[in-house]
Design a protein around this motif. Structure first.
Motif, PDB file in Angstrom:
ATOM      1  N   ARG A 128      13.416   7.418  -8.655  1.00  0.00           N
ATOM      2  CA  ARG A 128      12.641   8.653  -8.479  1.00  0.00           C
ATOM      3  C   ARG A 128      13.228   9.806  -9.291  1.00  0.00           C
ATOM      4  O   ARG A 128      12.553  10.786  -9.564  1.00  0.00           O
ATOM      5  N   ALA A 129      14.509   9.672  -9.651  1.00  0.00           N
ATOM      6  CA  ALA A 129      15.137  10.702 -10.477  1.00  0.00           C
ATOM      7  C   ALA A 129      15.178  10.268 -11.941  1.00  0.00           C
ATOM      8  O   ALA A 129      15.837  10.900 -12.766  1.00  0.00           O
ATOM      9  N   GLY A 130      14.480   9.185 -12.249  1.00  0.00           N
ATOM     10  CA  GLY A 130      14.457   8.723 -13.638  1.00  0.00           C
ATOM     11  C   GLY A 130      15.643   7.847 -14.000  1.00  0.00           C
ATOM     12  O   GLY A 130      15.865   7.550 -15.176  1.00  0.00           O
ATOM     13  N   GLU A 131      16.412   7.433 -12.989  1.00  0.00           N
ATOM     14  CA  GLU A 131      17.546   6.537 -13.252  1.00  0.00           C
ATOM     15  C   GLU A 131      17.086   5.102 -13.009  1.00  0.00           C
ATOM     16  O   GLU A 131      16.771   4.737 -11.880  1.00  0.00           O
ATOM     17  N   HIS A 132      17.046   4.300 -14.061  1.00  0.00           N
ATOM     18  CA  HIS A 132      16.451   2.973 -13.959  1.00  0.00           C
ATOM     19  C   HIS A 132      17.439   1.866 -14.308  1.00  0.00           C
ATOM     20  O   HIS A 132      18.505   2.137 -14.866  1.00  0.00           O
ATOM     21  N   ALA A 151       4.066  15.627  -9.172  1.00  0.00           N
ATOM     22  CA  ALA A 151       5.230  14.749  -9.018  1.00  0.00           C
ATOM     23  C   ALA A 151       4.914  13.593  -8.065  1.00  0.00           C
ATOM     24  O   ALA A 151       5.264  12.439  -8.322  1.00  0.00           O
ATOM     25  N   GLU A 152       4.238  13.926  -6.975  1.00  0.00           N
ATOM     26  CA  GLU A 152       3.874  12.890  -5.995  1.00  0.00           C
ATOM     27  C   GLU A 152       2.946  11.855  -6.634  1.00  0.00           C
ATOM     28  O   GLU A 152       3.139  10.644  -6.503  1.00  0.00           O
ATOM     29  N   CYS A 153       1.913  12.335  -7.329  1.00  0.00           N
ATOM     30  CA  CYS A 153       0.937  11.420  -7.951  1.00  0.00           C
ATOM     31  C   CYS A 153       1.621  10.531  -8.995  1.00  0.00           C
ATOM     32  O   CYS A 153       1.372   9.315  -9.045  1.00  0.00           O
ATOM     33  N   VAL A 154       2.449  11.119  -9.834  1.00  0.00           N
ATOM     34  CA  VAL A 154       3.073  10.337 -10.906  1.00  0.00           C
ATOM     35  C   VAL A 154       4.023   9.293 -10.325  1.00  0.00           C
ATOM     36  O   VAL A 154       4.027   8.133 -10.747  1.00  0.00           O
ATOM     37  N   ARG A 183       4.842   7.800 -22.284  1.00  0.00           N
ATOM     38  CA  ARG A 183       6.112   8.264 -21.724  1.00  0.00           C
ATOM     39  C   ARG A 183       7.153   7.158 -21.876  1.00  0.00           C
ATOM     40  O   ARG A 183       6.824   5.974 -21.841  1.00  0.00           O
ATOM     41  N   ASP A 184       8.407   7.553 -22.004  1.00  0.00           N
ATOM     42  CA  ASP A 184       9.488   6.573 -22.115  1.00  0.00           C
ATOM     43  C   ASP A 184      10.102   6.298 -20.750  1.00  0.00           C
ATOM     44  O   ASP A 184       9.801   6.992 -19.769  1.00  0.00           O
ATOM     45  N   ALA A 185      10.968   5.303 -20.714  1.00  0.00           N
ATOM     46  CA  ALA A 185      11.529   4.847 -19.439  1.00  0.00           C
ATOM     47  C   ALA A 185      12.127   5.993 -18.622  1.00  0.00           C
ATOM     48  O   ALA A 185      11.924   6.077 -17.409  1.00  0.00           O
ATOM     49  N   GLY A 186      12.818   6.901 -19.282  1.00  0.00           N
ATOM     50  CA  GLY A 186      13.462   7.996 -18.560  1.00  0.00           C
ATOM     51  C   GLY A 186      12.474   8.926 -17.875  1.00  0.00           C
ATOM     52  O   GLY A 186      12.836   9.668 -16.950  1.00  0.00           O
ATOM     53  N   ASP A 187      11.219   8.906 -18.317  1.00  0.00           N
ATOM     54  CA  ASP A 187      10.190   9.754 -17.702  1.00  0.00           C
ATOM     55  C   ASP A 187       9.510   9.071 -16.519  1.00  0.00           C
ATOM     56  O   ASP A 187       8.761   9.706 -15.786  1.00  0.00           O
ATOM     57  N   PHE A 188       9.730   7.779 -16.371  1.00  0.00           N
ATOM     58  CA  PHE A 188       9.082   7.069 -15.265  1.00  0.00           C
ATOM     59  C   PHE A 188       9.834   7.342 -13.970  1.00  0.00           C
ATOM     60  O   PHE A 188      11.052   7.484 -13.952  1.00  0.00           O
ATOM     61  N   ARG A 189       9.080   7.407 -12.878  1.00  0.00           N
ATOM     62  CA  ARG A 189       9.653   7.779 -11.591  1.00  0.00           C
ATOM     63  C   ARG A 189       9.510   6.678 -10.539  1.00  0.00           C
ATOM     64  O   ARG A 189       9.638   6.923  -9.350  1.00  0.00           O
ATOM     65  N   ASN A 190       9.186   5.470 -10.982  1.00  0.00           N
ATOM     66  CA  ASN A 190       9.041   4.364 -10.024  1.00  0.00           C
ATOM     67  C   ASN A 190      10.383   3.987  -9.419  1.00  0.00           C
ATOM     68  O   ASN A 190      11.427   4.184 -10.056  1.00  0.00           O
TER      69      ASN A 190
END
Lengths: 103, 350, 275
Positions: C248-252, C48-51, C115-122
């Motif tokens: 970080r929770a996938g809310e973009h 999780a940290e790395c991603v 991965r789609d937007a919902g999977d991104f954690r930026n």
């Protein structure tokens, strides 16, 4: 720069700096080229980006081109009017003909 | 990056950059200083004749200076405009490795442009003025960059053809008679050879991929071949300034000579890659020891140079917009530097 | 020794292909590092940290790449590209580590492209689009200051790979922060127009500052960096108006999906292709 084309100083480009780099310990700083920057800090940042590819551990000097006095042996000639206060001659603009490139 | 598998020689050995850089600089001890005004011209001629380098503060004929400024400026403009066709693909590159490579390559091109503008400035040109000439269309850049990049294979073909042609053109310029230009070219050529290799390696990888990828490569080859041959300029008999530039050793080989060299170099690479070069007249000529090839459409070259290429307007518009939209940033930095200087002065006075 | 000879020595040691594969890096930061996940390290947390850190870097690099051929001066083209390349390099190493650790054996491209937007954690600040150069340097200042503070601590992480990536990253991020800080001061102090644009940029960034949490509490360091720079630039500190939700929770924001469409388009159009 030319008298008939006075420029607003704020619109003028950043001044020219000469860059000297010591690539390895034991070597002198060597002139590697020039760049434009608004101030010394920017000149160092640009020099690092452009001429050293941000290699750690190299030493960089930057100096405003206008602060370098220069001479060449050719200019000992009495018939030749030297411009001894500039590292490069900066004549007024050259009218460069618009031409087909021969690249 | 390429590993030990690579067998195709992309740059002929005799052109190895390293061998070409043992040049000498002008040394007044060898050439006695002139004693009459006329002696300046003789001194200059002697320097050229001895294959020595002319340096910024040396006397030089006006024509030499003007021709060099024009040539170097056009070269610099080409690097900067040349960032655009490939730059459009950085955000779309299909793997992170390709993204990094392309990003680094386009960045190199900005660096090359800067080295060259720097060399032009040693001749008394002013970068702002050269930029102005470019965005007003008063100075040209290489016509090749007025063609569009339609797919990711174009990135590979540009590396292979366009950078390959650039290497043919530029390696001899490492021995240009003008010192700062020659030195800039040494640096640039080293990086260009990386560029060519990354392009060819991308194409080799794609040719090992899917049928669709192989089609993409062949399509890109078909579109870029002829414009690449035009990069060497018009044929020698239609290139009026060439002879003088060669006498001054600003230019070291004729357009046709370099074009032929490029074809000879590229044909075996195409065979190895498994693509067809789109020229039915292309064949090996045992007698001449070179390839025969068809004639590029010189009318097309003239049209593109005059501004009627597929992308001329777009390329110029982008450069102009970037320059104009950046004006407030450049002005702010200048204003800040002036304020800082004033503050420092006040501090010293107090 | 001739001048030219001396000149050429400058280029020595830079001729390998590393720079091409890893952006501006000259050394493999993982050289000699044991890649076995040490006992006692929670694999899920490490992934999780790395991603999350890789997503921040990739999305930031994508936004920096949009500046290519649009920078206010050619020297800034080179500088912005260097920063983008550094971040891209960090993203690649971190995705690779995630793939080694999560048991799937996925490579860096699987993370970036599939991965789609919902999977991104930026964090959402990284994905905001457009803006002028003032916004670019303010965002860079905030993100690099935050990431630097975090990476400094990660150098002591029990996972040797993450620690090595952080050690390399600290050098890079120190430079990014410096570059951004210098520009913030220039623009804040420069002209009326640049000052106005800087204030607008700070206002735009403000709602996203609250999202910059990490496992370590680095908020004071980031706030201190920001205070130093705004003071030197004669700018007011942005008023904190935290926005609900968290990248970080996938809310973009609505801006991440189009960014990924562009980033992933070619790769997804050619399944089974090799590049």
């Amino acid at each position: 720069m030319t008298p008939e084309n006075p420029r607003d100083p704020e619109k003028q480009g950043w001044p020219l700096y000469e860059v000297f780099v010591r690539g390895n310990r034991g070597l002198n700083h060597v002139h590697v080229g020039s760049l434009h920057a608004a101030d010394d800090a920017m000149a160092l940042t640009h020099a690092r980006d452009l001429y050293t590819r941000r290699n750690e551990g190299v030493s960089i000097w930057v100096v405003r081109s206008e602060h370098i006095a220069a001479s060449t042996r050719d200019e000992k000639d009495p018939f030749f009017a030297p411009s001894a206060d500039k590292v490069y001659r900066h004549p007024t603009f050259y009218d460069i003909p618009d031409d087909v490139p021969h690249i | 990056m390429l590993g030990a598998r690579k067998r195709v020689t992309l740059i002929p050995n005799e052109w190895s950059v390293g061998k070409l850089v043992t040049m000498t600089t002008t040394d007044a001890a060898e050439v006695p200083p002139p004693h009459t005004p006329d002696g300046l011209q003789e001194h200059f001629d002697a320097t050229i004749a001895r294959d020595q380098r002319v340096e910024p503060r040396d006397w030089m004929p006006d024509g030499y200076r003007k021709t060099l400024i024009r040539q170097i400026a056009q070269h610099a403009h080409s690097e900067i405009i040349g960032m655009q066709p490939e730059g459009e693909w950085i955000t779309r590159a299909p793997s992170l490795r390709r993204k990094a490579i392309l990003f680094a390559k386009v960045q190199d091109e900005a660096g090359h442009g800067l080295y060259l503008y720097s060399a032009a400035e040693t001749l008394g040109a002013d970068r702002d003025d050269l930029t102005q000439r470019l965005i007003e269309g008063r100075q040209k850049y290489s016509s090749i960059f007025n063609y569009p990049t339609l797919g990711f294979a174009d990135v590979g073909v540009i590396g292979w053809f366009v950078d390959g042609a650039a290497i043919c053109n530029q390696v001899p310029l490492c021995r240009s008679s003008y010192g700062p230009y020659a030195r800039a070219m040494v640096r640039i050529c080293k990086e260009e050879s990386f560029h060519q290799r990354q392009g060819y390696e991308l194409l080799m990888t794609m040719m090992r991929g899917t049928d669709a990828q192989r089609e993409m490569v062949q399509d890109a080859v078909n579109r870029w071949w002829w414009p690449s041959l035009m990069m060497f300029g018009p044929p020698d008999d239609a290139s009026p300034n060439s002879a003088r530039s060669m006498a001054w050793k600003i230019k070291r080989h004729s357009n046709d000579e370099l074009r032929r060299r490029f074809v000879d170099m590229t044909v075996p690479q195409a065979e190895k890659l498994g693509v067809t070069l789109p020229d039915p007249e292309l064949r090996w000529n045992e007698e001449s020891g070179h390839h025969d090839f068809g004639t590029p459409d010189w009318d097309e070259l003239m049209r593109v140079i005059k501004g009627d290429g597929p992308c001329n307007d777009r390329r110029m518009e982008r450069r102009r917009t970037a320059h104009e939209e950046g004006a407030w940033v450049r002005e702010a930095a200048t204003a800040h530097a002036a304020k800082q200087a004033a503050r420092a002065e006040k501090g010293t006075a107090a | 020794m001739s001048d030219d000879h001396v000149y050429l020595t400058l280029a020595e040691g830079h001729e390998d292909d590393t720079r091409w594969a890893y952006g501006t890096g000259f050394e493999d930061p993982l050289h000699g590092v044991d890649t076995t996940v040490p006992e006692g390290v929670d694999a899920g947390a490490l992934v999780a940290e790395c991603v999350a850190l890789a997503d921040d870097a990739l999305v930031s690099a994508q936004r920096l790449a949009e500046w290519v051929t649009r920078a206010p001066e050619l020297e800034e083209e080179v500088a912005l590209a260097n920063i983008g390349l550094d971040l891209l390099g960090q993203a690649r190493l971190l995705y690779s580590r995630a793939g080694q650790t999560d048991g799937t054996g996925r490579d860096e491209d699987a993370y970036a492209y599939l991965r789609d937007a919902g999977d991104f954690r930026n964090v959402r600040l990284a994905e905001l689009p457009g803006g002028d150069f003032a916004f670019a340097v303010v965002r860079l200042l905030v993100l690099s200051s935050w990431r630097l503070a975090h990476f400094r601590r990660l150098r002591a992480h029990p996972d040797p790979v993450l620690a090595a990536v952080a050690a390399k990253g600290v050098k890079e991020l120190t430079y990014h922060r410096q570059y951004a800080a210098e520009w913030c001061v220039r623009l804040g102090d420069g002209t009326d127009e640049s000052h106005r644009r800087m204030r607008a940029a700070l206002d735009r960034v403000a709602p996203y500052l609250g999202e910059l949490h990490t496992a370590y509490d680095v908020r004071d360091e980031v706030a201190d960096d920001l205070r130093q720079v705004t003071e030197a630039a004669g700018l007011p500190l942005p008023v904190h108006r935290p926005l609900p939700g968290s990248g970080r929770a996938g809310e973009h924001t609505e801006h991440l999906a189009p960014l990924l469409t562009e980033l992933q388009g070619v790769a997804r159009a050619h399944p089974g292709a090799t590049w």
